[in-house]
Scaffold this motif. Structure first.
Motif, PDB file in Angstrom:
ATOM      1  N   GLN A  22      39.536 -48.005 -48.024  1.00 39.54           N
ATOM      2  CA  GLN A  22      39.026 -46.684 -47.655  1.00 39.54           C
ATOM      3  C   GLN A  22      39.155 -45.704 -48.828  1.00 39.54           C
ATOM      4  O   GLN A  22      38.305 -44.849 -49.016  1.00 39.54           O
ATOM      5  CB  GLN A  22      39.786 -46.160 -46.422  1.00 39.54           C
ATOM      6  CG  GLN A  22      39.367 -46.897 -45.154  1.00 39.54           C
ATOM      7  CD  GLN A  22      40.246 -46.541 -43.957  1.00 39.54           C
ATOM      8  OE1 GLN A  22      41.402 -46.912 -43.872  1.00 39.54           O
ATOM      9  NE2 GLN A  22      39.679 -45.814 -43.021  1.00 39.54           N
TER      10      GLN A  22
ATOM     11  N   HIS B 147      36.304 -53.449 -43.774  1.00 41.82           N
ATOM     12  CA  HIS B 147      36.057 -52.663 -44.983  1.00 41.82           C
ATOM     13  C   HIS B 147      35.601 -53.486 -46.183  1.00 41.82           C
ATOM     14  O   HIS B 147      35.633 -52.992 -47.309  1.00 41.82           O
ATOM     15  CB  HIS B 147      37.319 -51.883 -45.352  1.00 41.82           C
ATOM     16  CG  HIS B 147      37.762 -50.954 -44.273  1.00 41.82           C
ATOM     17  ND1 HIS B 147      37.210 -49.719 -44.097  1.00 41.82           N
ATOM     18  CD2 HIS B 147      38.664 -51.106 -43.259  1.00 41.82           C
ATOM     19  CE1 HIS B 147      37.765 -49.131 -43.038  1.00 41.82           C
ATOM     20  NE2 HIS B 147      38.649 -49.954 -42.516  1.00 41.82           N
TER      21      HIS B 147
ATOM     22  N   ILE C 127      45.034 -40.698 -27.863  1.00 40.12           N
ATOM     23  CA  ILE C 127      44.383 -39.979 -28.961  1.00 40.12           C
ATOM     24  C   ILE C 127      43.927 -38.594 -28.503  1.00 40.12           C
ATOM     25  O   ILE C 127      44.029 -37.620 -29.249  1.00 40.12           O
ATOM     26  CB  ILE C 127      43.205 -40.807 -29.545  1.00 40.12           C
ATOM     27  CG1 ILE C 127      42.600 -40.126 -30.780  1.00 40.12           C
ATOM     28  CG2 ILE C 127      42.127 -41.065 -28.516  1.00 40.12           C
ATOM     29  CD1 ILE C 127      41.579 -40.976 -31.521  1.00 40.12           C
TER      30      ILE C 127
ATOM     31  N   TRP D  15      44.468 -38.906 -37.672  1.00 41.73           N
ATOM     32  CA  TRP D  15      44.701 -40.115 -36.901  1.00 41.73           C
ATOM     33  C   TRP D  15      44.343 -41.348 -37.720  1.00 41.73           C
ATOM     34  O   TRP D  15      43.332 -41.346 -38.430  1.00 41.73           O
ATOM     35  CB  TRP D  15      43.806 -40.051 -35.660  1.00 41.73           C
ATOM     36  CG  TRP D  15      44.065 -41.092 -34.625  1.00 41.73           C
ATOM     37  CD1 TRP D  15      43.346 -42.231 -34.422  1.00 41.73           C
ATOM     38  CD2 TRP D  15      45.081 -41.063 -33.618  1.00 41.73           C
ATOM     39  NE1 TRP D  15      43.861 -42.914 -33.359  1.00 41.73           N
ATOM     40  CE2 TRP D  15      44.917 -42.224 -32.848  1.00 41.73           C
ATOM     41  CE3 TRP D  15      46.104 -40.168 -33.317  1.00 41.73           C
ATOM     42  CZ2 TRP D  15      45.759 -42.514 -31.775  1.00 41.73           C
ATOM     43  CZ3 TRP D  15      46.932 -40.453 -32.257  1.00 41.73           C
ATOM     44  CH2 TRP D  15      46.753 -41.624 -31.489  1.00 41.73           C
ATOM     45  N   HIS D  16      45.150 -42.393 -37.627  1.00 41.22           N
ATOM     46  CA  HIS D  16      44.836 -43.648 -38.318  1.00 41.22           C
ATOM     47  C   HIS D  16      45.031 -44.817 -37.361  1.00 41.22           C
ATOM     48  O   HIS D  16      46.156 -45.261 -37.126  1.00 41.22           O
ATOM     49  CB  HIS D  16      45.714 -43.815 -39.569  1.00 41.22           C
ATOM     50  CG  HIS D  16      45.423 -42.803 -40.624  1.00 41.22           C
ATOM     51  ND1 HIS D  16      44.501 -43.012 -41.623  1.00 41.22           N
ATOM     52  CD2 HIS D  16      45.887 -41.544 -40.811  1.00 41.22           C
ATOM     53  CE1 HIS D  16      44.428 -41.932 -42.394  1.00 41.22           C
ATOM     54  NE2 HIS D  16      45.255 -41.033 -41.918  1.00 41.22           N
ATOM     55  N   ASP D  17      43.931 -45.265 -36.806  1.00 42.91           N
ATOM     56  CA  ASP D  17      43.921 -46.432 -35.910  1.00 42.91           C
ATOM     57  C   ASP D  17      43.627 -47.645 -36.787  1.00 42.91           C
ATOM     58  O   ASP D  17      42.577 -47.728 -37.409  1.00 42.91           O
ATOM     59  CB  ASP D  17      42.819 -46.211 -34.853  1.00 42.91           C
ATOM     60  CG  ASP D  17      42.640 -47.402 -33.915  1.00 42.91           C
ATOM     61  OD1 ASP D  17      43.169 -48.496 -34.198  1.00 42.91           O
ATOM     62  OD2 ASP D  17      41.940 -47.233 -32.900  1.00 42.91           O
TER      63      ASP D  17
ATOM     64  N   ARG E  89      43.038 -50.547 -35.886  1.00 41.37           N
ATOM     65  CA  ARG E  89      42.167 -51.482 -35.180  1.00 41.37           C
ATOM     66  C   ARG E  89      42.782 -52.889 -35.138  1.00 41.37           C
ATOM     67  O   ARG E  89      42.138 -53.882 -35.459  1.00 41.37           O
ATOM     68  CB  ARG E  89      40.768 -51.499 -35.822  1.00 41.37           C
ATOM     69  CG  ARG E  89      40.098 -50.134 -35.645  1.00 41.37           C
ATOM     70  CD  ARG E  89      38.650 -50.174 -35.968  1.00 41.37           C
ATOM     71  NE  ARG E  89      38.423 -49.770 -37.335  1.00 41.37           N
ATOM     72  CZ  ARG E  89      37.225 -49.699 -37.905  1.00 41.37           C
ATOM     73  NH1 ARG E  89      36.164 -50.035 -37.224  1.00 41.37           N
ATOM     74  NH2 ARG E  89      37.081 -49.307 -39.136  1.00 41.37           N
TER      75      ARG E  89
ATOM     76  N   ALA F 224      36.196 -44.426 -39.181  1.00 46.58           N
ATOM     77  CA  ALA F 224      36.983 -45.668 -39.163  1.00 46.58           C
ATOM     78  C   ALA F 224      38.438 -45.410 -38.740  1.00 46.58           C
ATOM     79  O   ALA F 224      38.959 -46.115 -37.869  1.00 46.58           O
ATOM     80  CB  ALA F 224      36.909 -46.373 -40.519  1.00 46.58           C
ATOM     81  N   PRO F 225      39.116 -44.388 -39.305  1.00 47.45           N
ATOM     82  CA  PRO F 225      40.510 -44.156 -38.867  1.00 47.45           C
ATOM     83  C   PRO F 225      40.625 -43.705 -37.413  1.00 47.45           C
ATOM     84  O   PRO F 225      41.707 -43.771 -36.844  1.00 47.45           O
ATOM     85  CB  PRO F 225      40.994 -43.045 -39.815  1.00 47.45           C
ATOM     86  CG  PRO F 225      40.078 -43.096 -40.993  1.00 47.45           C
ATOM     87  CD  PRO F 225      38.753 -43.520 -40.433  1.00 47.45           C
ATOM     88  N   LEU F 226      39.515 -43.251 -36.821  1.00 46.39           N
ATOM     89  CA  LEU F 226      39.529 -42.901 -35.401  1.00 46.39           C
ATOM     90  C   LEU F 226      39.256 -44.128 -34.536  1.00 46.39           C
ATOM     91  O   LEU F 226      39.148 -44.016 -33.316  1.00 46.39           O
ATOM     92  CB  LEU F 226      38.477 -41.814 -35.109  1.00 46.39           C
ATOM     93  CG  LEU F 226      38.677 -40.457 -35.808  1.00 46.39           C
ATOM     94  CD1 LEU F 226      37.490 -39.537 -35.545  1.00 46.39           C
ATOM     95  CD2 LEU F 226      39.969 -39.789 -35.332  1.00 46.39           C
ATOM     96  N   GLY F 227      39.091 -45.292 -35.178  1.00 49.85           N
ATOM     97  CA  GLY F 227      38.872 -46.534 -34.440  1.00 49.85           C
ATOM     98  C   GLY F 227      37.407 -46.771 -34.099  1.00 49.85           C
ATOM     99  O   GLY F 227      37.104 -47.581 -33.218  1.00 49.85           O
ATOM    100  N   MET F 228      36.501 -46.091 -34.790  1.00 49.19           N
ATOM    101  CA  MET F 228      35.077 -46.232 -34.477  1.00 49.19           C
ATOM    102  C   MET F 228      34.399 -47.297 -35.340  1.00 49.19           C
ATOM    103  O   MET F 228      34.719 -47.451 -36.512  1.00 49.19           O
ATOM    104  CB  MET F 228      34.369 -44.888 -34.722  1.00 49.19           C
ATOM    105  CG  MET F 228      34.830 -43.782 -33.799  1.00 49.19           C
ATOM    106  SD  MET F 228      34.130 -42.181 -34.306  1.00 49.19           S
ATOM    107  CE  MET F 228      34.722 -41.126 -32.968  1.00 49.19           C
TER     108      MET F 228
END
Lengths: 375, 375
Positions: A17, A40, A311, A322-324, A326, B20-24
């Motif tokens: 990222q 990614h 969230i 926020w850092h998901d 996944r 992406a960090p929001l999980g999308m």
């Protein structure tokens, strides 16, 4: 510029990222088909040992790791034909707790007393010298508190030996510390070193839960810690980011361990520093100029372990990112984090109070500790 | 959460980087096989008109656009079966300069005098009323200064008519402005509106070159501009980010045009605001709470047009973040940008001076204008 990363976890994902806006492409090697960095870039699902045979990695301009336990032999085979940063020797030093501690000693980096333990008589002799309490740890493949046993007194000896005996071990004296902290630096191939402000860290069950940055340490203590870390970086001819974890004890800072990679304790730098650890690691690896490591305001990072909290409730907190990752939820697994940045300490305290009111109460004691440190 | 984006350019790419960090996850539709958002998700290479037939888009939880000229009919067909944000009506209003200006008038948003021009006699009548200088523009498909001709005096009339006659046109009075500015807001489905600080913008040859943020405008002017923009957002029942471009004239702010999408003038928000326009657009589209639109320090954004300058020299500037869109270099094409954030105005001036010494001298007059505005 194409970067190959051994390991495809969240550290690799966050490197990608950070690297995309620099025009970089990424290839990841990971044994897990669902490695989260696959979102990614190209994910090669294979054993670490396959790395030297993978043409996709051979085609990369640089190789690096998101995982410190890739075998040094594999990395050395790769380094014979292309640029691997940091160099395999840094991994070899970090992979074995005994080698790591001997290196600290050699470089006059203070640490807790320790002894190699390969047998029951050696354990008894080491306890005689170091005393209780102490921590028995496997020399290799330990992380997030795994492969460790605390020896509070003689009654803990047998269960610890039953759990860990047979491995190559190291016994460490227990350090009564006020808090833990971490110092992250980035070093370029030309030897330029830049330090991030040291952070204040809080672990529970061996896993990082909270980071505050910049942490509050007296200026001479910071200067001395930076000089020690610079000796380590120069000794390893290190290229990239490295984090040294420390105990803030009465006698000063004592080194715990170092990680030859980007590190969880410096995730706050994504929003909280002028250049993130991920971008600076890549800049060093790719021979680009290093970026400013100065903090932007005051930050707190919270690790989401096992599962993500809601969230919706947390995104309402101003300054929260926020850092998901996944990743599938699983007990003890790091599945995400959040960082809250504030303009100053008072604003951060206010934001932490808001977060505390919105998180599960297991968080209350940890956030109270952080609020105490922010004081 | 899966987001489908009509358009796969840099705006879509930066939305995906924010999401992406929001999980999308992201799916993009673009007629160009090398659309740069393809690095950040699944790219469907197809005409806009194909959108309603693509099952990959039908499978998305939300649809949005990175491009304002997707036909409103296509968007309406999509909106019949799934959530399209902003709604197609916002695109219909923005796609035709005449409709757009009439909407400004209806909502009492001040703008320069204008007239519809579909014939030579209408042009003469419009010039009679509006006077020279004026700008003749196509009503549809104009962007970055394309489809426009400036009429300084009668000698410009014939060449302008030769170039543009035959299209549906609009004549606009030339506004003598001190500078241009842009106001970006985000609106949630529940009607909550948050405003980013207005920015100071500089165009050359119809293309944005520099943004300063926060721009300096008197507080009552900002409050009035926000009230006007809120009328527009509420009228359109808008969901997502929208940017209104304005002229700062002697008589106050005059509306130029609005873009129903994330916008180049707000790229500074990635590093320079608590929540970027890209993240806030997605938060609104996905029914997540809106993030803080407050500025973090003082920012300048520089657009790289045609080709990227030397990354090595510029990454040395503290606080500079690089954005390579990974598009092929081509004259007039937006291929990247950089944002420099500083803690305060004096530090920003210092950093702009450093950048100026490292950029091609075509940049000198633009950066001098920016330094003047900062000064």
């Amino acid at each position: 510029m194409k970067i190959g990363i051994l390991g495809g976890g969240q550290l690799a994902a966050m490197m990608a990222q950070a690297g995309a806006p620099l025009g970089m492409d990424f290839v990841f090697l990971d044994p897990a088909a669902d490695a989260c960095a696959g979102h990614h870039g190209q994910l090669l699902v294979d054993d670490w040992a396959s790395a030297p045979e993978r043409t996709e990695l051979a085609a990369c301009d640089r190789l690096t790791c998101d995982f410190e336990n890739v075998s040094a032999e594999v990395l050395e085979a790769l380094a014979e034909r292309q640029t691997v940063r940091p160099a395999p020797s840094a991994f070899a030093a970090a992979q074995d707790r005994l080698t790591e501690k001997q290196l600290f000693e050699e470089l006059e980096i203070p640490l807790a007393p320790f002894a190699a333990v390969d047998s029951r008589p050696e354990l008894l002799a080491a306890l005689e010298r170091i005393g209780y309490p102490a921590v028995l740890k496997t020399r290799r493949f330990g992380y997030d508190g795994k492969g460790q046993a605390v020896l509070r007194g003689p009654e803990d000896l047998e269960p610890a030996w039953a759990a860990l005996g047979g491995n190559s071990l190291v016994l460490e004296g227990w350090v009564p510390f006020e808090h833990e902290c971490a110092l992250t630096a980035v070093r370029s191939a030309s030897g330029e070193v830049r330090f991030y402000p040291p952070s204040w860290t809080l672990h529970a069950d061996g896993i990082l839960r909270v980071t505050l940055a910049p942490g509050r340490l007296p200026e001479p203590t910071v200067t001395e810690a930076q000089a020690r870390l610079k000796r380590l970086l120069d000794h390893l001819d290190y290229v990239g980011c490295l984090t040294l974890e420390l105990f803030a004890a009465d006698s000063g800072l004592l080194a715990n361990e170092f990680a030859p990679r980007v590190h969880n304790s410096a995730h706050w730098t994504i929003e909280g520093a002028e250049t993130s650890q991920f971008e600076n690691h890549l800049r060093a690896v790719a021979d680009l100029p290093l970026g400013s490591t100065a903090a932007r305001g005051e930050s707190i990072m919270l690790n989401w372990i096992g599962a993500l909290p809601s969230i919706e409730r947390l995104l309402e907190v101003p300054g929260l990112s926020w850092h998901d990752y996944r990743k599938q939820a699983r007990p003890g697994r790091k599945v995400g984090h959040a960082t809250i940045v504030a303009a100053d300490r008072d604003q951060l305290i206010e934001r932490v109070e808001t977060v505390k009111s919105r998180l599960d109460r297991q968080w209350a004691p940890w956030l109270d500790r952080a609020l105490g440190a922010l004081g």
